[in-house]
Design an enzyme around this catalytic site. Structure first.
Site, PDB file in Angstrom:
ATOM      1  CB  CYS A 154     -10.098 -14.564 -31.315  1.00 24.75           C
ATOM      2  SG  CYS A 154     -11.031 -15.040 -32.749  1.00 24.75           S
TER       3      CYS A 154
ATOM      4  NE  ARG B 287      -2.967 -10.833 -29.735  1.00 18.86           N
ATOM      5  CZ  ARG B 287      -2.259 -11.825 -30.210  1.00 18.86           C
ATOM      6  NH1 ARG B 287      -2.836 -12.855 -30.768  1.00 18.86           N
ATOM      7  NH2 ARG B 287      -0.947 -11.784 -30.161  1.00 18.86           N
TER       8      ARG B 287
ATOM      9  CD1 TRP C 286     -10.452 -10.685 -37.760  1.00 19.73           C
ATOM     10  CD2 TRP C 286     -10.285 -12.856 -38.279  1.00 19.73           C
ATOM     11  NE1 TRP C 286     -10.136 -10.780 -39.090  1.00 19.73           N
ATOM     12  CE2 TRP C 286     -10.034 -12.098 -39.443  1.00 19.73           C
ATOM     13  CE3 TRP C 286     -10.245 -14.241 -38.373  1.00 19.73           C
ATOM     14  CZ2 TRP C 286      -9.724 -12.676 -40.672  1.00 19.73           C
ATOM     15  CZ3 TRP C 286      -9.945 -14.834 -39.594  1.00 19.73           C
ATOM     16  CH2 TRP C 286      -9.693 -14.038 -40.726  1.00 19.73           C
TER      17      TRP C 286
ATOM     18  CG  ASN D 268      -8.390 -16.822 -29.194  1.00 22.48           C
ATOM     19  OD1 ASN D 268      -9.539 -16.423 -29.172  1.00 22.48           O
ATOM     20  ND2 ASN D 268      -7.370 -16.131 -28.700  1.00 22.48           N
ATOM     21  N   GLY D 269      -8.821 -20.070 -32.298  1.00 16.86           N
ATOM     22  CA  GLY D 269      -8.341 -21.185 -33.113  1.00 16.86           C
ATOM     23  C   GLY D 269      -9.468 -21.798 -33.922  1.00 16.86           C
TER      24      GLY D 269
ATOM     25  CD  GLU E  29       5.382  -2.951 -45.379  1.00 15.44           C
ATOM     26  OE1 GLU E  29       5.026  -4.029 -45.862  1.00 15.44           O
ATOM     27  OE2 GLU E  29       5.024  -2.555 -44.254  1.00 15.44           O
TER      28      GLU E  29
ATOM     29  CE  LYS F 121       1.666  -1.559 -43.346  1.00 14.04           C
ATOM     30  NZ  LYS F 121       2.656  -2.590 -43.236  1.00 14.04           N
TER      31      LYS F 121
ATOM     32  CD  GLU G   5      -1.931  -3.594 -43.448  1.00 14.37           C
ATOM     33  OE1 GLU G   5      -2.424  -4.595 -42.927  1.00 14.37           O
ATOM     34  OE2 GLU G   5      -0.723  -3.313 -43.373  1.00 14.37           O
TER      35      GLU G   5
ATOM     36  CG  HIS H  95       7.155  -6.421 -68.835  1.00 12.54           C
ATOM     37  ND1 HIS H  95       7.622  -6.761 -70.078  1.00 12.54           N
ATOM     38  CD2 HIS H  95       8.219  -5.893 -68.169  1.00 12.54           C
ATOM     39  CE1 HIS H  95       8.918  -6.492 -70.161  1.00 12.54           C
ATOM     40  NE2 HIS H  95       9.301  -5.953 -69.007  1.00 12.54           N
TER      41      HIS H  95
ATOM     42  CE  LYS I 160       0.607  -5.930 -34.896  1.00 12.90           C
ATOM     43  NZ  LYS I 160       1.124  -5.174 -36.056  1.00 12.90           N
TER      44      LYS I 160
HETATM   45  O1  M6R Z   1       3.156 -11.200 -36.926  1.00 11.32           O
HETATM   46  P1  M6R Z   1       3.715 -11.416 -38.302  1.00 11.32           P
HETATM   47  O2  M6R Z   1       4.865 -10.520 -38.607  1.00 11.32           O
HETATM   48  O3  M6R Z   1       4.040 -12.860 -38.564  1.00 11.32           O
HETATM   49  O4  M6R Z   1       2.543 -11.013 -39.278  1.00 11.32           O
HETATM   50  C1  M6R Z   1       2.647 -11.191 -40.658  1.00 11.32           C
HETATM   51  C2  M6R Z   1       1.540 -10.479 -41.384  1.00 11.32           C
HETATM   52  O5  M6R Z   1       0.293 -10.983 -41.010  1.00 11.32           O
HETATM   53  C3  M6R Z   1       1.559  -8.968 -41.123  1.00 11.32           C
HETATM   54  O6  M6R Z   1       2.788  -8.407 -41.462  1.00 11.32           O
HETATM   55  C4  M6R Z   1       0.446  -8.270 -41.917  1.00 11.32           C
HETATM   56  O7  M6R Z   1       0.708  -8.359 -43.280  1.00 11.32           O
HETATM   57  C5  M6R Z   1       0.310  -6.818 -41.475  1.00 11.32           C
HETATM   58  N1  M6R Z   1      -1.064  -6.478 -41.337  1.00 11.32           N
HETATM   59  C6  M6R Z   1       0.926  -5.856 -42.437  1.00 11.32           C
HETATM   60  O8  M6R Z   1       0.809  -4.540 -42.014  1.00 11.32           O
END
Ligand code: M6R
Length: 608
Positions: A2, A27, A74, A100-101, A481, A485, A488, A504, A603
């Site tokens: 948010c 956000r 969000w 927010n929160g 990773e 990527k 997501e 396995h 984000k």
């Molecule tokens: O801001 P942060 O690095 O703490 O965020 C951690 C994760 O939320 C963040 O890396 C998330 O997995 C990303 N969307 C990955 O691309």
């Protein structure tokens, strides 16, 4: 999660708030809204969907004023509908709030407020809070906000306006970031500096338990129990240009291509090649304790957790310090063992991730030396650590983390070299590694030059719904990773694994044409990876490999090759991740996905 932006000053602020919302859209982006005092009443516009929907609505039904609050959401409590979008008004319509929160005790508060005659229109916890403020309101907005927050359990960053005080904003925070941009007779409150920097680079960062009352004439900061606090004006360290697309189609692509520069910025001033030392000024005041570290626990989420896994290899290999990596969300609830000599390192791009912050607090409370590797300057995690280092890789806007990951790897390598020098690493070894680190930006350029080729390969697999990503040793976290990527941003199902684990169970997934990405760079486990490649090939799978550039032989074993220049194995993740970022990006674009704003994501994950 948010975004909040609020303005008071001498300018008509509808456009200012809309532009601020657009900067915060990364956000959270499932609904948006704005409220302003107009002719003695609070006027509100809300829309489900992106900011563009709100913009259109305001175009048809304008809002005018010099003081207003706005929000991009969000969803946590209640579906992403117009009814649940912020700002929320109390049941008299005289007080408006963006939040927010999460208000954890909102159900009990709602029941009680209903018994007091309050009525509700939405399913949100935020509407409960604004009605609580309204319940306590007797002409003094600051007092009402303080009393209401005294009853609340949970986290909040809020901005409140009232029709009775047309030029006043009251904002408060606990567990959700909020800062006040200070201009000349104008002020912008926001949850993120990117909504402020267009107007001013002077800001006051609120700490938890603090609030601010703002009018165009000035502001005063207070604690929630009404003591005045004096706050320093701080400089926001990034420019408007850094948060603009600059000709790129998406922020993610811009940020992937920025990596030669962002890595350089992370390295700047931190390498003493001659002495074979890394210079980590932010850790200076804990150098004594750090040199006696017996065990390191890295805690993080998502991409930062993957960086932590590479950190584990680096710290154990180069510094011989036993290291574990914990999901932040698991660490805090696991009754972790923290003994004297335990160092906990929280890694976070945003510095606001709720789980990472909670893990950090848990570690501190149990007596660990708590360090941070953070990108966003002044963020909560950065403020709460005993000591830490900033990535300085610039603002990362794309929801998929890319340049922060490479900078996190650089920082972990510097830390491992520095701690290694105090233990097992000799000067010459350190010099060599630091020399290679300094050469990384140029090598990333060479990988980026393959973007078009990677796009063409991605085109061939756009219809594929299942992928495997496999790597070993230092490149096993990179496989994780790469899979994260891809899933997501392209919504293709992808699993990352240590290559040997495939046998396995996951090998059962491989059928004719299923794409598997191998990180098959030269190094200690290359031959083993080659065997795993053959296992996939024998079952009709398609193989995309990231290999070292002088490896001509690999072409015989795989369908597509992306290359990286020669690099010592411990630093190879800095290069191997780049083709995987590009593969995810081009796949998502080819599948027509919203690359920078993938569905259901935001984000910065500031809720647990
Ligand atoms: O801001 P942060 O690095 O703490 O965020 C951690 C994760 O939320 C963040 O890396 C998330 O997995 C990303 N969307 C990955 O691309």
């Amino acid at each position: 999660m948010c975004g909040i932006v609020a303005y008071t000053g001498h300018k008509a602020c509808t456009r200012i708030l809309l532009e601020g919302l657009k900067r915060l859209e990364y956000r959270g982006y499932d609904s948006a809204g704005m409220a302003m005092v107009q002719e003695g009443v609070l006027a509100v516009r809300r829309a489900a969907g992106r900011i563009s929907a709100l913009e259109q609505l305001i175009g048809e039904d304008p809002l005018e004023g010099v003081t207003g609050i706005a929000h991009t959401r969000w969803a946590t409590h209640g579906a992403p509908t117009k009814k649940n979008a912020h700002p929320h008004l109390d049941d008299t319509g005289r007080i408006g709030l963006v939040h927010n929160g999460i208000i954890e005790n909102y159900t009990a508060l709602k029941t009680w407020l209903q018994s007091q005659g309050k009525s509700f229109r939405s399913e949100t916890d935020s509407e409960v809070l604004v009605n609580l403020i309204s319940h306590f309101y007797q002409g003094n907005l600051v007092d009402a906000v303080q009393k209401a927050l005294g009853e609340v359990k949970g986290t909040y960053g809020i901005a409140v306006v009232s029709a009775d005080h047309p030029n006043t904003i009251v904002a408060a925070r606990k567990g959700s970031p909020l800062l006040l941009g200070v201009g000349e007779n104008e002020y912008v409150v926001a949850s993120d500096a990117s909504a402020i920097v267009e107007h001013t680079t002077s800001a006051v960062y609120l700490d938890d338990g603090e609030m601010v009352e703002i009018t165009p004439e000035g502001f005063r900061t207070l604690t929630l129990d009404n003591n005045l606090v004096s706050k320093e004006l701080e400089n926001i360290e990034f420019s408007l240009q850094q948060i603009e697309l600059d000709g790129y189609e998406h922020f993610m692509l811009k940020e992937i291509f920025e990596q030669p520069v962002s890595v350089q910025n992370t390295l700047r001033g931190r390498v003493d090649l001659e002495a074979g030392q890394a210079i980590l000024g932010g850790l200076q005041n804990v150098a004594g304790q750090l040199s006696k570290a017996k065990r390191i626990i890295i805690t993080a989420c998502g991409t930062a957790w993957h960086a932590g896994l590479v950190g584990e290899f680096l710290l154990e290999h180069l510094a011989r310090i036993p290291t574990e990596v914990e999901y932040a969300s698991e660490f805090r609830y696991r009754n972790p063992i923290i003994e004297p000599g335990t160092v906990v390192i929280a890694i976070s791009q945003s510095g606001e991730t709720a789980d990472t912050l909670a893990a950090l607090r848990e570690a501190k409370q149990r007596g660990a030396l708590a360090l941070g590797i953070v990108n966003v300057v002044g963020s909560t995690i950065a403020r709460e650590t005993n000591a830490g280092v900033y990535l300085h890789c610039g603002p990362e806007i794309g929801v998929a983390s890319t340049k922060a990951f490479s900078s996190q790897l650089v920082m972990l390598a510097l830390l491992a070299i520095e701690l290694g020098r105090q233990r097992s690493l000799d000067q010459q070894q350190a010099r060599e590694l630091l020399g290679h680190l300094s050469g990384i930006p140029g090598k990333i350029e060479k990988v980026l030059a393959q973007s078009d080729q990677i796009r063409q390969v991605a085109q061939l697999y756009l219809q594929r719904e299942h992928w495997l990503f496999l790597g070993r040793g230092y490149n096993y976290p990179v496989a994780l990773e790469g899979a994260l990527k891809l899933k997501e941003i392209s919504y293709s199902h992808a699993e990352g694994l240590p290559a040997a684990e495939m046998k396995h169970g996951p090998i059962a997934l491989i059928n004719e044409g299923m794409p598997t990405v191998f990180i098959a760079t030269s190094g200690s486990q290359y031959e083993k990876v080659l065997s795993n490649i053959e296992e996939v090939r024998a079952r009709g799978g398609k193989i995309l490999a990231v290999a070292t550039e002088n490896n001509a032989q690999i072409h015989k074993h795989v369908d597509h090759v992306f290359t990286i220049p020669e690099i010592p194995e411990p630093l190879s993740p800095l290069l191997t991740v780049v083709p995987l970022q590009l593969l995810a990006y081009h796949t998502a674009v080819g599948r027509d996905c919203a690359v920078d704003k993938p569905r259901n994501l935001a984000k910065s994950v500031t809720v647990e």
